[in-house]
Design an enzyme around this catalytic site. Structure first.
Site, PDB file in Angstrom:
ATOM      1  N   PRO G   9       0.613  -1.355   0.036  1.00  0.00           N
ATOM      2  CG  PRO G   9      -0.270  -1.019   2.113  1.00  0.00           C
ATOM      3  CD  PRO G   9       0.733  -1.955   1.162  1.00  0.00           C
ATOM      4  CG  ASN G  10      -0.094   4.457   1.242  1.00  0.00           C
ATOM      5  OD1 ASN G  10      -1.194   5.013   0.965  1.00  0.00           O
ATOM      6  ND2 ASN G  10      -0.453   3.505   2.402  1.00  0.00           N
ATOM      7  NE  ARG G  17       3.723   7.026   1.971  1.00  0.00           N
ATOM      8  CZ  ARG G  17       3.925   5.820   2.286  1.00  0.00           C
ATOM      9  NH1 ARG G  17       4.231   5.129   1.363  1.00  0.00           N
ATOM     10  NH2 ARG G  17       3.835   5.296   3.680  1.00  0.00           N
ATOM     11  CE1 TYR G  22       8.559   4.891   2.854  1.00  0.00           C
ATOM     12  CE2 TYR G  22       7.556   6.857   3.207  1.00  0.00           C
ATOM     13  CZ  TYR G  22       7.554   5.496   3.476  1.00  0.00           C
ATOM     14  OH  TYR G  22       6.732   4.859   4.429  1.00  0.00           O
ATOM     15  CG  ASN G  73       8.111  -2.139   0.291  1.00  0.00           C
ATOM     16  OD1 ASN G  73       7.559  -2.004   1.265  1.00  0.00           O
ATOM     17  ND2 ASN G  73       9.056  -0.886  -0.034  1.00  0.00           N
ATOM     18  CB  ALA G  76       1.146   0.281   6.336  1.00  0.00           C
ATOM     19  CD  GLU G  97       9.289  -7.880   5.872  1.00  0.00           C
ATOM     20  OE1 GLU G  97       9.249  -9.131   6.218  1.00  0.00           O
ATOM     21  OE2 GLU G  97       8.842  -7.034   6.565  1.00  0.00           O
ATOM     22  CG  HIS G  99      10.638  -2.736   5.153  1.00  0.00           C
ATOM     23  ND1 HIS G  99       9.335  -2.432   5.263  1.00  0.00           N
ATOM     24  CD2 HIS G  99      10.750  -3.854   5.564  1.00  0.00           C
ATOM     25  CE1 HIS G  99       8.485  -3.635   5.689  1.00  0.00           C
ATOM     26  NE2 HIS G  99       9.424  -4.308   5.908  1.00  0.00           N
ATOM     27  NE  ARG G 106       8.959   6.073   8.732  1.00  0.00           N
ATOM     28  CZ  ARG G 106       8.412   5.564   7.450  1.00  0.00           C
ATOM     29  NH1 ARG G 106       8.602   4.630   7.007  1.00  0.00           N
ATOM     30  NH2 ARG G 106       7.237   6.561   7.510  1.00  0.00           N
TER      31      ARG G 106
END
Lengths: 153, 153, 153, 153, 153, 153, 153, 153, 153, 153, 153, 153
Positions: G9-10, G17, G22, G73, G76, G97, G99, G106
């Protein structure tokens, strides 16, 4: 059979430090009693004490090669040293964990025992006897291990 | 000197139950080994096992009057019985807590030891030897207590 | 096939106690319904209720030898009795855990289920049906176990 | 009577995925067994499986209008989907929650059951039987509801 | 000015579902009231409801390009959807979060608000008025944003 | 209709204190804006600010008798004053809780809202608008209450 | 060899964003870089992005049959989707996985990684390189798996 | 009026056990004082003490039928016995919970009171007076109950 | 003998506020009943109620000099006022803590009692009787203190 | 470009210790593979391993002056050494954290990563490849840093 | 330079209250010592003590305008008063927090220091010296602030 | 009088490391300032810094014999080193704990202070002044101790 008796931080002050918790026997006197018992049951013992976490890791590694068992009082490191935990888990010889004071009857943070899940057993709260009984246990476990290896199990 | 060896819930199944955790010796065989050692060091032993929390409380009370020391494996009650804890705290004789398995290497809830803060010491993870070393510790503590009383301390 | 239907604390008051939670059928009436179903599917049932944790441990042990399966409503002990948990884990027969009320819809402490990790399965919140479905499940599991033993697996 | 059998995420892989946990029967085979039982007890069944949380919410809503009861295996969503929980709480028909594996005997996070407080009951750990017993329970609850509505309660 | 009124899971059932919590007005009736107010204050509104988390993420993204502000009732996703949280944080338009019921007066898990730290503000517990006041707030924030952009801040 | 606008600790410094969080309008200027809106919608307003928890309790009690509704910014007391919570729960008039800053986007301890479960609703993070929307909400709730009382519900 | 590069997502907004978190490369540009590397090491790649949890589950299932490895990835969903976790655990191909941001630097809730225990490895905080290194890792793991299958282990 | 004075585990040792916590009066002497007061206010009393959780459950059940009220010192069971809690909740007669020591001034685990939510009230920390005041409270509550029943409320 | 009866926040509303929790007797009527009992047992009483934490601290200080004992209902401050706790711990006279409602049967936060570890005892859940029994307890403790001082202990 | 490859406690035993977790390659063999890759991409590498926390701090400091980047496997110290964390945060060169095993798939305490928030990135669970990919990442980050410094950013 | 020495709840009893914790010097005597030192280093001091949280907030506000620095012993409010915390954060003058006793060596709840994150520094456990050193620190910080303002930083 | 000024991990980098947190003075410059003050108040000082936990334990032990007091900045070890805590508790000389930064205003894990319960006092957040005030405190405490020993208390 050769057993390493390994002592962690502040145990060099035993007998001088908080005698109401740890008694009045000095570390030298305690080692003397252990040597006596070892003599009687025909076991050779070496002694080492260190306040340094890394040095204790080094000694555990060494014990994995040069000793048949370890009687280990990790002192305060018992409560947070994952490095020592991993060292104990890494060696094939039995490591019997001993504590002179009853860690469960003191501050809350002393009830967290991070090495205990990988030590062969724990003897806690029995003063100098914790070491003596720990020696007996270590010798027995080492004996079993030798016999198991001979039998190929 | 008279020592009570008290066993808690499910220990009657020892040897049959989860042998990979508790070994294959039955409770009768374990008691036999304890009796052997007791004989060699000149101590009288009685044995009792119960699955009932209240009965264990009753026996601890009884031990406070009729025995010099207790070797006590509280089994699962070690992890939640405040009633037994209070019983142990109520009696003047030393109660040495023993566990055959290494409770720190099993489920998380077995790391909570509610009786330990008031037991005289704990011996954990050493199989049948937990009892044998526990007997030695109990005898020594009882001896000290007798000498202390004689000396009026 | 012989199934033990075992009930824990306060279930003797079922039908009288908090009927909005447990319904108005008494324990005797519930047992009657279970016996009916058992008869129809050709199973023999025995019933026991106790408010005593130790007695429930004793009965689980007994069931391990004299019954093919257990339908067990541990009542409040479901939430804290590690002694009963260990008993259930100690016996070779399947123990199906049942609860009449939906324990997840009540107080927070009833959502902690300490026996569930070692019971064969759980049926919860379905009133008297929890027992009846529990009986069916127990019979099926016992059947599988018998067949597995015959086949030497 | 019409019952929806609803399956959540990853259950389409049943029989292929982690067979030591979920058995070797495929979802199609399981549905066949459920249809068999449904036929025998005179109930009509529909089946739906989805990996999408929102789609499961949609189906629960639909079941509130077009079915008499739901047998629902929410899969992983059982542990965190408050959206599905609210859907189950929003519909008037009974939703029986089923799990093939014993969620209490696996990872800690599987012991958190967020839908359970509003599902009519839970059947857990009994493999394919969880569905079959769940169907029986759903039918009975739906029957009760119909009778209660007829009687105006 | 164009405002998106976005509704999350189960809000399509409003008026039918738990009327003691959410009132008896249907979502269509609520949207009618919002449209009325929007008309009076000269704002154009679009309405969308979805039970799908991903669809709500998509709509938030869309709103970032095609709308001046969002009035958003995330329903149950308010309590755990970090995906939606990240979507809200990703778009430049103000998102006013509204809840009809007082989430603080219900179950504990409804007090965890994961989107709130990145939404522009929250209006909670005021029934249909939560939307109407939310619209006013959204319009004001969008106006400020437009003015700020014009002024180059 | 008479509405009390009640402000808690440190709000007397608004406009001077942490302007990046609370803006640059002083409390007097904010009250002026509220009075404006109140005038336009035909409502009488009184204003009180206090840094004293007990005094805020006293004023809530007073409002229960002399006002139709309260717009209340409890400031820091929102996070721990159970005394004020109980006061709010004790009075029959609606108390709308407002916060100028988004408490969910600041320190963790500001996310605990102890008064919110008993306040009529919360408006958070919208700066001066939190008060203005709070006034509208309070007026509406007070109107409903009056009508309900007239109708004898 | 065929590798699926799957984005959650996103991530469709990457580059637009929160560029300070990012970076400014868009998803299309990132995919271009991945395709470049893939070409150089002789691997075929497919790309998919979705904001829908269920769709990501579907794609993981698909990858289990049609791809040799996955670079994933989860955005969230990494922090709460047990459904995706179970999907990853269900497929035989390695899922690496990745990121872009350092999730440990964070918000606290981003340090909870529910998929990580079942993903083959994690590469975190290295921006676009997280994908590139992830591709190298995936290719190597897939190669090992193929060789192991050929050797019958 | 007939009141049961019920004492839990280890209270048989009162006067001998930890006198600095519980005083030097024995249980017999305490019961004598209670009987005195009971005589003066015209109430009949019976006394029972048990170390067994199940037996205390049995007695609470019995009290529900044969007594008008209970003065109950649950001892250590106050802190974990949900079985006793359920028994207290199951009976219609008032059960006043008493503790001689101030449980809030001792170990943390004694501050968890699991029976208290369903006992009629608690009197704590007042030594023998806890029982005497408990008797007065029990008599008054029983009187109210009788009057309420007569009035049909 | 002179006893201060001190009441904390919101107790001035007793009888008007949440009568299902606190009954319908007003504070004045409760004080009347206390005065009656005080008269009968020959004790002088003063009454004070305040919603202000600091004022309650001041009164506890005053009581340390001008009264023989305090019957104290701290209301909501019981759950968080460490300032009042320290005041109670600072004065030599006994402070008996009373609560009309059963704080253990209400919200979770009411089970945290921060003053209780230093108050002489607690009487909870018995309505007006909590005060009356509290007065008896206070008088007895004050008497003991006087006698102890006379005897020089 | 000069990169330090730094290894923490017990990694000297790699290949001998728990081979099912860490593989059978010794640390010397792993270093050989890293040196190979370094040679191919034109980077100079130094290697150091220590079981001593303080020594690792010293080396991180040294790396801050004499190296362009660090590939760092902190071993067990990853989970609790705030001293090392502060050292990593103190130096201007990128420190890439690597772990051979998947720390998220092991004991709970290994999921706490105290150095990760200040390391440049983490590569976990990929065996020897964790080092090799870590070297690539370190080189890239060091290159960026050099270019950024040249450009005066 | 003008410094406010502000004391919180129960400090008016210093010297009388728990002298083993706080020493035997009265507050007046302590203030005398502070005034002595202040005289010697050429600083003017005012003193205020209050048991009222709101009054302390008021005084902090006042200090923000009329004093150059504050030496503040918040007493018990240090552990929970967010209102005072916010007051301290609101004023531009340095507030040095002092405690006579070592709060870390007492009850657990005294280790939570809610004001500390916004006070300029803390001096703890040094008895009267905590104030004297606090005065020195406050003077130095105030001097720096004046110089910084003069230099326009 | 001889005072040891002991510094823990990473403090050798002070002035270079995170200057916005620790200022720009180097450790040598700080030690110079301390030596200045020591000279003025007639005290001899020695300085030692180490990144090694064990070495800090060794130095604390040494200080117990060769120094009158210690000013100790444990750096990161303040937050987890129980070994150093035990060392501090073992020596008879006062150890004043100092921190340059306000540990309460930084990461959560820095608020856990494990040495503080046994250090003589703490001075925190005052930059270089933390050392200077710490020296004054240490000198005063050492003076008191000497006087107490002379007086035989």
């Amino acid at each position: 059979m050769k057993v390493l008796v390994l002592n962690g931080p502040n145990l060099n002050l035993t007998g001088k430090r908080e005698p109401e918790v740890y008694g009045t026997a000095t570390l030298a006197e305690i080692e003397e009693k252990i040597r006596d018992l070892a003599g009687r049951i025909g076991v050779e013992t070496d002694f080492h004490q260190s306040n340094h976490e890394g040095e204790l890791v080094d000694w555990i590694h060494k014990a994995g090669e040069a000793y048949d068992a370890v009687v280990f009082n990790p002192g305060a490191y018992a409560h947070y040293s994952i490095a020592i935990r991993d060292a104990v888990a890494s060696v094939p010889v039995p490591v019997v964990e001993v504590h002179m004071s009853n860690v469960h009857a003191r501050e809350d943070f002393r009830r967290r025992l991070v090495i205990a899940p990988v030590s062969a057993g724990q003897i806690t709260g029995l003063g100098v006897s914790s070491y003596l009984l720990g020696l007996r246990a270590a010798v027995e476990l080492a004996g079993k291990r030798v016999r198991a290896e001979r039998n190929g199990t």
